[in-house]
Design an enzyme around this catalytic site. Structure first.
Site, mmCIF file in Angstrom:
data_model
loop_
_atom_site.group_PDB
_atom_site.id
_atom_site.type_symbol
_atom_site.label_atom_id
_atom_site.label_comp_id
_atom_site.label_asym_id
_atom_site.label_seq_id
_atom_site.Cartn_x
_atom_site.Cartn_y
_atom_site.Cartn_z
ATOM 1 N N ASP A 112 0.828 -1.211 0.000
ATOM 2 C CA ASP A 112 0.000 0.000 0.000
ATOM 3 C C ASP A 112 0.860 1.259 0.000
ATOM 4 O O ASP A 112 0.619 2.194 -0.775
ATOM 5 C CB ASP A 112 -0.896 0.025 1.240
ATOM 6 C CG ASP A 112 -2.025 -0.985 1.180
ATOM 7 O OD1 ASP A 112 -2.541 -1.230 0.088
ATOM 8 O OD2 ASP A 112 -2.391 -1.525 2.233
ATOM 9 N N LEU A 113 1.820 1.301 0.904
ATOM 10 C CA LEU A 113 2.600 2.519 1.089
ATOM 11 C C LEU A 113 3.448 2.839 -0.138
ATOM 12 O O LEU A 113 3.553 3.996 -0.556
ATOM 13 C CB LEU A 113 3.478 2.387 2.334
ATOM 14 C CG LEU A 113 2.715 2.155 3.645
ATOM 15 C CD1 LEU A 113 3.687 1.893 4.787
ATOM 16 C CD2 LEU A 113 1.819 3.338 3.975
#
Length: 412
Positions: free
Chosen positions: A184-185
């Site tokens: 995600d990051l």
């Protein structure tokens, strides 16, 4: 757009290099919200759009405020600071029409639905670019907007698994996912970069474009030399645990009160380490006086590892950090309480306070440090539909009757 910018400026004193840029944020959970938050920290006007009956589920994610009587999420506050928020049901015809009116005045749309969802709503990039040719449309997904796996559902672990990182992390006996949502990051970071590049092109030519960022692609790009090692040599990289595939000493070593990372593997750093710990003779020992010799597995086990273990075991993390200073790489392996207390990180504003409906949360700051400043200090996160009036009445120009009608029918 000027009136909305002024409205946000009145609420948060917005400045920054992206002041005047309007972002419609349709995203949920982490990857999309984090991308939009980074733009908001740099001064963009970010309008978080949520279904009024089904808002971002991270509003219920822990940790919840210790002091508020309402269940307010620090997780949500961290990834949604510096944003405005409106309610809008995109499944209703008037919701679609309202969104299209907003798109005409916006610069960027960010979404992280499964590919095809926006098209099913009649709000895909092909539709939106017809009404705003300069629009930058950023789509974040598990496997990208095209390819045989594009429609598969995905979470962070899907990307870590399919992108190869899971197979490289941990130990040979037990490969492990990285202990944070790196899929995600990293996708959020790449999406922010791609969005800014496309925005620069749109400002120059008047033509926007689709920015397609995949979590799997993002993870693959973080596997360092594993891909080229395989394509060039046929070797499949295996987990190294706390070690390194081609340098030693470089890894985790025990000390009196925990562990440190010790990385004095170059000849210069090794000599500095020997001097620092009073073992000058080791620096000139003909068995370990070069980086190549110290990397030899047998030599490392016999002579290098015992020396480093002896140096570290006799001291605490703080003592080791203080005595090594800037001589060679050595860092305590810090727990989160130690990270939060780190005076260096505090000075760099990497722990900041965000207000969320009266609750105050200490969250991570913005790692991008601009000489002109960013906006995470003193930021706030919005409640569901908090800025409906400012956005729909003042910016979009709905009259009171239109606004009341949409509100009463649950469109906004």
């Amino acid at each position: 757009m000027k009136l909305l910018t002024e409205t946000l400026a009145n609420l948060s004193k917005a400045t920054g290099p992206l002041k005047g840029v309007t972002v419609l944020d349709l995203t949920r959970v982490v990857a999309g919200p984090y991308c939009a938050m980074l733009l908001a920290d740099m001064g963009a006007t970010v309008i978080k759009i949520e279904n009024p009956g089904d808002p971002d589920l991270t509003r219920e994610f822990p940790p919840m405020s210790r002091t508020s009587s309402e269940p307010l999420s620090g997780f949500f506050a961290q990834f949604n600071r510096n944003k405005m928020a409106v309610g809008l049901d995109l499944k209703q015809a008037d919701g679609k029409a309202t969104f299209l009116a907003m798109v005409r005045k916006a610069d960027i749309v960010i979404e992280n639905f499964r590919p095809g969802t926006m098209d099913k709503l009649g709000l895909g990039y092909k539709v939106l670019k017809e009404i705003n040719p300069a629009l930058v449309f950023t789509a974040i997904s598990g496997f990208g907007q095209h390819g045989p796996n594009s429609l598969r559902p995905a979470f962070d672990s899907s990307a870590q698994a399919s992108g190869g990182l899971w197979s490289m992390n941990g130990t040979v006996e037990e490969p492990m996912r990285v202990g944070t949502v790196l899929g995600d990051l990293s996708a959020a970071l790449y999406a922010a970069i791609g969005t800014l590049g496309a925005l620069r092109e749109a400002e120059r030519t008047g033509l926007g474009q689709l920015v397609d960022v995949s979590q799997q692609d993002s993870i693959v790009s973080l596997t360092e030399n594993a891909l080229v090692t395989y394509t060039e040599t046929g070797k499949v990289v295996q987990p190294e645990g706390n070690g390194h595939p081609f340098v030693r000493p470089y890894g985790r070593y025990a000390c009196k009160d925990g562990f440190v990372f010790f990385g004095a593997y170059t000849d210069k750093f090794w000599r500095e380490a020997c001097r620092t710990f009073g073992d000058e003779a080791l620096a000139s020992d003909p068995e370990i006086d070069t980086m190549a010799k110290r990397f030899d597995a047998d030599t490392y086990r016999r002579k290098v590892k015992p020396a480093v273990e002896r140096w570290c075991a006799a001291r605490t993390k703080a003592e080791l950090e203080a005595m090594t200073g800037d001589r060679f790489p050595l860092s305590p392996i810090k727990s989160m309480d130690e990270v939060v207390a780190d005076p260096h990180l505090r000075e760099r504003d990497m722990v900041v306070t965000v207000d969320y409906q009266g609750a105050r949360f200490d969250v991570f700051g913005n790692p991008v440090k601009l000489s002109g400043g960013t906006l995470e200090k003193g930021a706030s996160a919005p409640g569901v539909g908090q800025h409906n009036l400012q956005v729909y009445r003042q910016w979009l120009g709905l009259d009171q009757a239109q606004y009341d009608d949409l509100r009463l029918r649950g469109v906004i």
